[in-house]
Design a protein around this motif. Sequence first.
Motif, PDB file in Angstrom:
ATOM      1  N   VAL A 145      15.193  -2.639 -39.950  1.00 27.64           N
ATOM      2  CA  VAL A 145      13.866  -3.219 -39.739  1.00 27.64           C
ATOM      3  C   VAL A 145      14.001  -4.735 -39.801  1.00 27.64           C
ATOM      4  N   ILE A 146      13.433  -5.422 -38.813  1.00 30.23           N
ATOM      5  CA  ILE A 146      13.493  -6.886 -38.773  1.00 30.23           C
ATOM      6  C   ILE A 146      12.089  -7.465 -38.599  1.00 30.23           C
ATOM      7  N   TYR A 147      11.935  -8.703 -39.007  1.00 30.58           N
ATOM      8  CA  TYR A 147      10.685  -9.442 -38.863  1.00 30.58           C
ATOM      9  C   TYR A 147      10.748 -10.242 -37.566  1.00 30.58           C
ATOM     10  N   ASP A 148       9.716 -10.120 -36.742  1.00 33.02           N
ATOM     11  CA  ASP A 148       9.728 -10.741 -35.415  1.00 33.02           C
ATOM     12  C   ASP A 148       8.474 -11.580 -35.199  1.00 33.02           C
ATOM     13  N   GLU A 149       8.656 -12.875 -34.995  1.00 32.32           N
ATOM     14  CA  GLU A 149       7.553 -13.778 -34.651  1.00 32.32           C
ATOM     15  C   GLU A 149       7.617 -14.197 -33.183  1.00 32.32           C
ATOM     16  N   LEU A 150       8.645 -13.739 -32.469  1.00 33.85           N
ATOM     17  CA  LEU A 150       8.867 -14.186 -31.091  1.00 33.85           C
ATOM     18  C   LEU A 150       8.273 -13.238 -30.041  1.00 33.85           C
ATOM     19  N   GLY A 151       7.921 -12.033 -30.420  1.00 31.60           N
ATOM     20  CA  GLY A 151       7.298 -11.103 -29.492  1.00 31.60           C
ATOM     21  C   GLY A 151       8.263 -10.261 -28.675  1.00 31.60           C
ATOM     22  N   ALA A 152       9.369  -9.856 -29.262  1.00 29.89           N
ATOM     23  CA  ALA A 152      10.331  -9.013 -28.549  1.00 29.89           C
ATOM     24  C   ALA A 152       9.709  -7.644 -28.260  1.00 29.89           C
ATOM     25  N   GLY A 153       9.992  -7.119 -27.071  1.00 29.30           N
ATOM     26  CA  GLY A 153       9.474  -5.813 -26.689  1.00 29.30           C
ATOM     27  C   GLY A 153      10.549  -4.747 -26.763  1.00 29.30           C
ATOM     28  N   LEU A 154      10.159  -3.519 -26.508  1.00 27.85           N
ATOM     29  CA  LEU A 154      11.111  -2.415 -26.500  1.00 27.85           C
ATOM     30  C   LEU A 154      12.213  -2.680 -25.491  1.00 27.85           C
ATOM     31  N   GLY A 155      13.450  -2.465 -25.895  1.00 25.94           N
ATOM     32  CA  GLY A 155      14.589  -2.676 -25.024  1.00 25.94           C
ATOM     33  C   GLY A 155      15.104  -4.100 -24.990  1.00 25.94           C
ATOM     34  N   SER A 156      14.432  -5.030 -25.622  1.00 26.98           N
ATOM     35  CA  SER A 156      14.883  -6.431 -25.642  1.00 26.98           C
ATOM     36  C   SER A 156      16.161  -6.569 -26.445  1.00 26.98           C
ATOM     37  N   GLN A 157      17.079  -7.389 -25.952  1.00 22.87           N
ATOM     38  CA  GLN A 157      18.254  -7.744 -26.734  1.00 22.87           C
ATOM     39  C   GLN A 157      17.899  -8.990 -27.528  1.00 22.87           C
ATOM     40  N   ILE A 158      18.220  -8.957 -28.818  1.00 25.75           N
ATOM     41  CA  ILE A 158      17.825 -10.039 -29.711  1.00 25.75           C
ATOM     42  C   ILE A 158      18.998 -10.466 -30.585  1.00 25.75           C
ATOM     43  N   ALA A 159      18.901 -11.681 -31.136  1.00 20.05           N
ATOM     44  CA  ALA A 159      19.850 -12.167 -32.132  1.00 20.05           C
ATOM     45  C   ALA A 159      19.227 -11.922 -33.501  1.00 20.05           C
ATOM     46  N   ILE A 160      19.954 -11.233 -34.366  1.00 17.00           N
ATOM     47  CA  ILE A 160      19.436 -10.843 -35.675  1.00 17.00           C
ATOM     48  C   ILE A 160      20.125 -11.654 -36.768  1.00 17.00           C
ATOM     49  N   ALA A 161      19.330 -12.385 -37.545  1.00 16.75           N
ATOM     50  CA  ALA A 161      19.838 -13.082 -38.728  1.00 16.75           C
ATOM     51  C   ALA A 161      19.527 -12.203 -39.932  1.00 16.75           C
ATOM     52  N   GLU A 162      20.513 -12.066 -40.830  1.00 14.62           N
ATOM     53  CA  GLU A 162      20.324 -11.209 -41.994  1.00 14.62           C
ATOM     54  C   GLU A 162      20.646 -11.960 -43.275  1.00 14.62           C
ATOM     55  N   GLY A 163      20.167 -11.435 -44.383  1.00 14.89           N
ATOM     56  CA  GLY A 163      20.444 -12.025 -45.692  1.00 14.89           C
ATOM     57  C   GLY A 163      19.739 -13.358 -45.864  1.00 14.89           C
ATOM     58  N   PRO A 164      20.372 -14.297 -46.568  1.00 11.48           N
ATOM     59  CA  PRO A 164      19.742 -15.603 -46.815  1.00 11.48           C
ATOM     60  C   PRO A 164      19.399 -16.351 -45.525  1.00 11.48           C
ATOM     61  N   GLU A 165      20.193 -16.155 -44.471  1.00  9.59           N
ATOM     62  CA  GLU A 165      19.924 -16.831 -43.197  1.00  9.59           C
ATOM     63  C   GLU A 165      18.606 -16.362 -42.571  1.00  9.59           C
ATOM     64  N   ALA A 166      18.171 -15.157 -42.896  1.00 12.09           N
ATOM     65  CA  ALA A 166      16.923 -14.627 -42.345  1.00 12.09           C
ATOM     66  C   ALA A 166      15.709 -15.406 -42.844  1.00 12.09           C
ATOM     67  N   THR A 167      15.806 -15.994 -44.015  1.00  4.84           N
ATOM     68  CA  THR A 167      14.679 -16.756 -44.562  1.00  4.84           C
ATOM     69  C   THR A 167      14.744 -18.243 -44.225  1.00  4.84           C
ATOM     70  N   ALA A 168      15.845 -18.698 -43.632  1.00  3.76           N
ATOM     71  CA  ALA A 168      16.031 -20.125 -43.327  1.00  3.76           C
ATOM     72  C   ALA A 168      14.927 -20.722 -42.448  1.00  3.76           C
ATOM     73  N   PRO A 169      14.395 -20.008 -41.436  1.00  2.82           N
ATOM     74  CA  PRO A 169      13.351 -20.627 -40.605  1.00  2.82           C
ATOM     75  C   PRO A 169      12.062 -20.952 -41.363  1.00  2.82           C
ATOM     76  N   PHE A 170      11.899 -20.407 -42.555  1.00  4.04           N
ATOM     77  CA  PHE A 170      10.661 -20.593 -43.307  1.00  4.04           C
ATOM     78  C   PHE A 170      10.796 -21.615 -44.433  1.00  4.04           C
ATOM     79  N   HIS A 171      11.975 -22.229 -44.573  1.00  4.95           N
ATOM     80  CA  HIS A 171      12.240 -23.177 -45.660  1.00  4.95           C
ATOM     81  C   HIS A 171      11.233 -24.311 -45.638  1.00  4.95           C
ATOM     82  N   PRO A 172      10.665 -24.735 -46.704  1.00  8.56           N
ATOM     83  CA  PRO A 172      10.919 -24.391 -48.095  1.00  8.56           C
ATOM     84  C   PRO A 172      10.115 -23.190 -48.584  1.00  8.56           C
TER      85      PRO A 172
END
Length: 95
Positions: A47-74
Amino acid sequence: MRIGEVIGHVTLSTYHPKLRAGRWKLAVPMKLSALQGDPAGRSEAIVIYDELGAGLGSQIAIAEGPEATAPFHPEQKPIDGYNAAILDHLDIEDV
């Protein structure tokens, strides 16, 4: 970061208040063999969090772990996987 394919969405009855803007997607991370067409190269869905609007079948880049929260810093958000990009085209070269 891994490449994955969106195979569904997740519906929650309750969620953390800091996660209003995005949607939850079900994605399958893929190994190199899967990207080259072998269905056996798919991993278990996550399960991933998506703010970009990916649809079914879309290929995406998945960031996991601490890197997954980096776009929301601080700001801190309780997520383990994040859709970092929707891929329009993917070229795989033999090395």
